[in-house]
Design a protein around this motif. Structure first.
Motif, PDB file in Angstrom:
ATOM      1  N   LEU A  54      47.283  33.290  46.296  1.00  0.00           N
ATOM      2  CA  LEU A  54      48.316  34.201  46.057  1.00  0.00           C
ATOM      3  C   LEU A  54      49.375  34.738  47.856  1.00  0.00           C
ATOM      4  O   LEU A  54      50.367  34.647  47.477  1.00  0.00           O
ATOM      5  CB  LEU A  54      47.416  35.972  46.190  1.00  0.00           C
ATOM      6  N   SER A  66      49.920  42.719  43.245  1.00  0.00           N
ATOM      7  CA  SER A  66      48.416  42.808  43.626  1.00  0.00           C
ATOM      8  C   SER A  66      48.196  44.259  44.433  1.00  0.00           C
ATOM      9  O   SER A  66      48.019  44.235  45.526  1.00  0.00           O
ATOM     10  CB  SER A  66      48.934  42.017  45.110  1.00  0.00           C
ATOM     11  N   CYS A  68      45.408  46.088  44.678  1.00  0.00           N
ATOM     12  CA  CYS A  68      44.295  45.651  46.292  1.00  0.00           C
ATOM     13  C   CYS A  68      44.470  45.270  47.193  1.00  0.00           C
ATOM     14  O   CYS A  68      43.752  45.247  47.976  1.00  0.00           O
ATOM     15  CB  CYS A  68      42.928  45.657  45.612  1.00  0.00           C
ATOM     16  N   GLY A  69      45.881  44.477  47.241  1.00  0.00           N
ATOM     17  CA  GLY A  69      46.402  44.068  48.681  1.00  0.00           C
ATOM     18  C   GLY A  69      45.490  42.741  49.324  1.00  0.00           C
ATOM     19  O   GLY A  69      44.916  41.988  50.048  1.00  0.00           O
ATOM     20  N   GLY A  70      45.075  42.259  47.704  1.00  0.00           N
ATOM     21  CA  GLY A  70      44.205  41.058  48.341  1.00  0.00           C
ATOM     22  C   GLY A  70      42.464  40.940  47.977  1.00  0.00           C
ATOM     23  O   GLY A  70      41.401  40.022  48.386  1.00  0.00           O
ATOM     24  N   GLY A  72      40.230  41.220  45.818  1.00  0.00           N
ATOM     25  CA  GLY A  72      39.753  41.226  44.593  1.00  0.00           C
ATOM     26  C   GLY A  72      39.113  42.345  43.912  1.00  0.00           C
ATOM     27  O   GLY A  72      37.710  42.379  42.991  1.00  0.00           O
ATOM     28  N   SER A  73      39.932  43.252  43.851  1.00  0.00           N
ATOM     29  CA  SER A  73      39.042  44.365  43.135  1.00  0.00           C
ATOM     30  C   SER A  73      40.203  45.368  42.072  1.00  0.00           C
ATOM     31  O   SER A  73      39.642  46.586  41.640  1.00  0.00           O
ATOM     32  CB  SER A  73      37.952  45.505  44.715  1.00  0.00           C
ATOM     33  N   CYS A  74      41.127  44.942  41.715  1.00  0.00           N
ATOM     34  CA  CYS A  74      42.441  45.284  41.163  1.00  0.00           C
ATOM     35  C   CYS A  74      42.610  44.411  40.072  1.00  0.00           C
ATOM     36  O   CYS A  74      42.765  44.921  38.732  1.00  0.00           O
ATOM     37  CB  CYS A  74      43.397  45.733  41.742  1.00  0.00           C
ATOM     38  N   GLY A  75      42.372  42.955  40.274  1.00  0.00           N
ATOM     39  CA  GLY A  75      42.778  42.331  38.696  1.00  0.00           C
ATOM     40  C   GLY A  75      44.371  41.813  38.439  1.00  0.00           C
ATOM     41  O   GLY A  75      44.314  41.855  37.734  1.00  0.00           O
ATOM     42  N   TYR A  76      45.065  42.657  39.583  1.00  0.00           N
ATOM     43  CA  TYR A  76      47.045  42.530  38.811  1.00  0.00           C
ATOM     44  C   TYR A  76      47.018  41.020  39.162  1.00  0.00           C
ATOM     45  O   TYR A  76      47.733  40.847  38.730  1.00  0.00           O
ATOM     46  CB  TYR A  76      46.774  43.320  39.508  1.00  0.00           C
ATOM     47  N   CYS A  77      46.113  39.991  40.395  1.00  0.00           N
ATOM     48  CA  CYS A  77      46.740  38.900  40.440  1.00  0.00           C
ATOM     49  C   CYS A  77      46.792  37.738  39.671  1.00  0.00           C
ATOM     50  O   CYS A  77      46.401  36.874  40.101  1.00  0.00           O
ATOM     51  CB  CYS A  77      46.719  38.730  41.539  1.00  0.00           C
ATOM     52  N   LEU A 107      42.131  34.533  39.269  1.00  0.00           N
ATOM     53  CA  LEU A 107      42.989  35.555  40.412  1.00  0.00           C
ATOM     54  C   LEU A 107      43.373  34.828  41.342  1.00  0.00           C
ATOM     55  O   LEU A 107      42.782  34.191  42.266  1.00  0.00           O
ATOM     56  CB  LEU A 107      41.972  36.695  40.833  1.00  0.00           C
ATOM     57  N   CYS A 109      44.202  36.142  44.339  1.00  0.00           N
ATOM     58  CA  CYS A 109      43.674  36.434  45.827  1.00  0.00           C
ATOM     59  C   CYS A 109      42.458  35.563  45.544  1.00  0.00           C
ATOM     60  O   CYS A 109      42.306  35.725  46.929  1.00  0.00           O
ATOM     61  CB  CYS A 109      43.672  37.878  45.931  1.00  0.00           C
TER      62      CYS A 109
HETATM   63  S1  FES Z   1      45.234  41.133  44.545  1.00  0.00           S
HETATM   64 FE1  FES Z   1      43.636  42.807  43.540  1.00  0.00          FE
HETATM   65  S2  FES Z   1      42.443  41.168  42.617  1.00  0.00           S
HETATM   66 FE2  FES Z   1      43.551  40.106  44.248  1.00  0.00          FE
END
Ligand code: FES
Ligand SMILES: Cc1cc2nc3c(=O)[nH]c(=O)nc-3n(C[C@H](O)[C@H](O)[C@H](O)COP(=O)(O)OP(=O)(O)OC[C@H]3O[C@@H](n4cnc5c(N)ncnc54)[C@H](O)[C@@H]3O)c2cc1C
Length: 366
Positions: A54, A66, A68-70, A72-77, A107, A109
């Motif tokens: 990322l 991203s 959650c800003g990296g 690992g808690s949003c799953g967007y990346c 992911l 990030c």
């Molecule tokens: S940026 Fe949120 S899980 Fe990777």
């Protein structure tokens, strides 16, 4: 007692030293050198190894969502890795389904660039840019939600689809020593390309919202990256069901403003939910829009009206309201935005009523 204290202090000390050594080793001994990063089989980049995929992509000005800003808690990346990358990590498993794992989804990030990599990302991400906005207007629309208008320099523009979101890069400030990205839906119409509007709720101790609510002032600059997201207005003739709770109404307001600006007349209902009457906002403009978009019905609904509200409209959760109101769903299209709890509850109702799943679009604010 003293022995227990000494043992605890010794263990904490050793753990601290080990963590420090690991971090130093990561930066010095583990010098991965240059790697080749190939994107979509056509673009090649020579990048410095060792950082997350990322962050490496951000260095190349390629911005992956991203929220959650990296952390690992949003799953967007998510990106698709077709070569390199190694085994999926335990920190990714909660967000990458077994089917996605078979396709090479990771992911970005969490994945560190330690070897040459080949990845695939949607072409539209190459259009995501970093923008330097100035805050031209900010006002409270409720005691917890601020309405922001951000302006680009003259002649600069942003292209986005109604419903999409941007990410604010929150700078280091008095109460936070890290820069973080957070996602916010654009509330304005894409017809005006020089400015965007955002509606930002206050989250106690939240890094970005504390900055916005307590530190940001008019004329301040704000770095914004976007646009992102596949939650956006679809140009069909289906009847629309729009549900927005709290700030979740922001992308729906963008859609309604766009329809008003383009003179798009479609049948639909906008359910705007809040706790109390004081938590509803921008209702004058919404009512005005509904006078222009004559086939759009507006339903304000409160989950916890106080006696002082003298509320005569619907009360309760929006999923129960939809359960009562919806009958044949085969010709409907849905746009849902708000908390994951609300969206999951509405999805249950939709499934029960055979709502065509391919016509349901949602953004979970998590
Ligand atoms: S940026 Fe949120 S899980 Fe990777
Ligand atoms: C696609 C998308 C669009 C979004 N659009 C908007 C928008 O238009 N307006 C808006 O206000 N927000 C929106 N959000 C939410 C936003 O991205 C942030 O998550 C939220 O503002 C909190 O950020 P923060 O940095 O202040 O808090 P953080 O520092 O991330 O969180 C601090 C703590 O608060 C908890 N927390 C985070 N959010 C909430 C919450 N809502 N309620 C209770 N606890 C919480 C966290 O778990 C953490 O423990 C959107 C999210 C997504 C994914």
């Amino acid at each position: 007692m003293n022995t227990i204290l000494m043992t605890t202090l010794t263990i904490s000390g050793i753990t601290g030293i080990l963590a420090l050594l690991l971090s130093v080793a990561n930066r010095t001994i583990a010098n991965y050198g240059e790697m080749k990063l190939t994107i979509n089989d056509e673009k090649e980049y020579t990048v410095e190894g060792g950082d997350s995929l990322l962050s490496t992509l951000i260095e190349e000005e390629i911005f992956i969502p991203s929220a959650c800003g990296g952390k690992g808690s949003c799953g967007y990346c998510k990106v698709k890795v077709t070569q390199g990358g190694g085994e999926i990590l335990p920190t990714e498993l909660g967000y990458v389904t077994p089917e996605e794992q078979r396709e090479g989804i990771r992911l970005s990030c969490q994945l560190k660039v330690k070897t040459d990599l080949k990845i695939e990302i949607p072409e539209e991400l190459f259009n995501v840019r970093q923008y330097d906005y100035t805050l031209s207007y900010m006002a409270d629309v409720t005691d917890k939600i601020k309405h922001l208008r951000l302006r680009l320099p003259e002649n600069a523009t942003i292209d986005f689809k109604p419903g999409q979101y941007v990410q604010i890069l929150t700078p280091v400030y008095k109460e936070s020593d890290e820069e973080v990205y957070r996602a916010y839906s654009i509330a304005s119409s894409p017809v005006n390309k020089n400015h965007i509007e955002l509606l930002i709720g206050y989250v106690p101790e939240g890094i970005c919202t504390t900055y916005i609510h307590k530190y940001l002032k008019e004329k301040d600059r704000l770095t914004i990256v976007g646009p992102f997201g596949d939650f956006y207005y679809r140009d069909t003739d289906r009847e629309m069901i729009m549900v927005g709770i709290g700030t979740g109404m922001a992308p729906l307001l963008s859609i309604l403003r766009y329809m008003r600006d383009q003179g798009i007349q479609r049948k639909g209902t906008f359910f705007f939910g809040a706790r109390t009457r004081e938590d509803l906002f921008l209702t004058e403009e919404i009512d005005e829009i509904s006078r222009t978009l004559k086939d759009i019905e507006i339903v304000y609904t409160l989950s916890r009206p106080t006696p002082e509200c003298h509320w005569e409209g619907p009360v309760g959760r929006v999923n129960d309201l939809l359960d009562k109101r919806l009958d044949d769903c085969s010709r409907l299209e849905a746009y849902l935005c708000g908390s994951p709890l609300m969206i999951d509850a509405v999805m249950e109702v939709f499934k029960k009523k055979d709502f065509p799943l391919e016509h349901i679009h949602y953004d979970k604010f998590e």
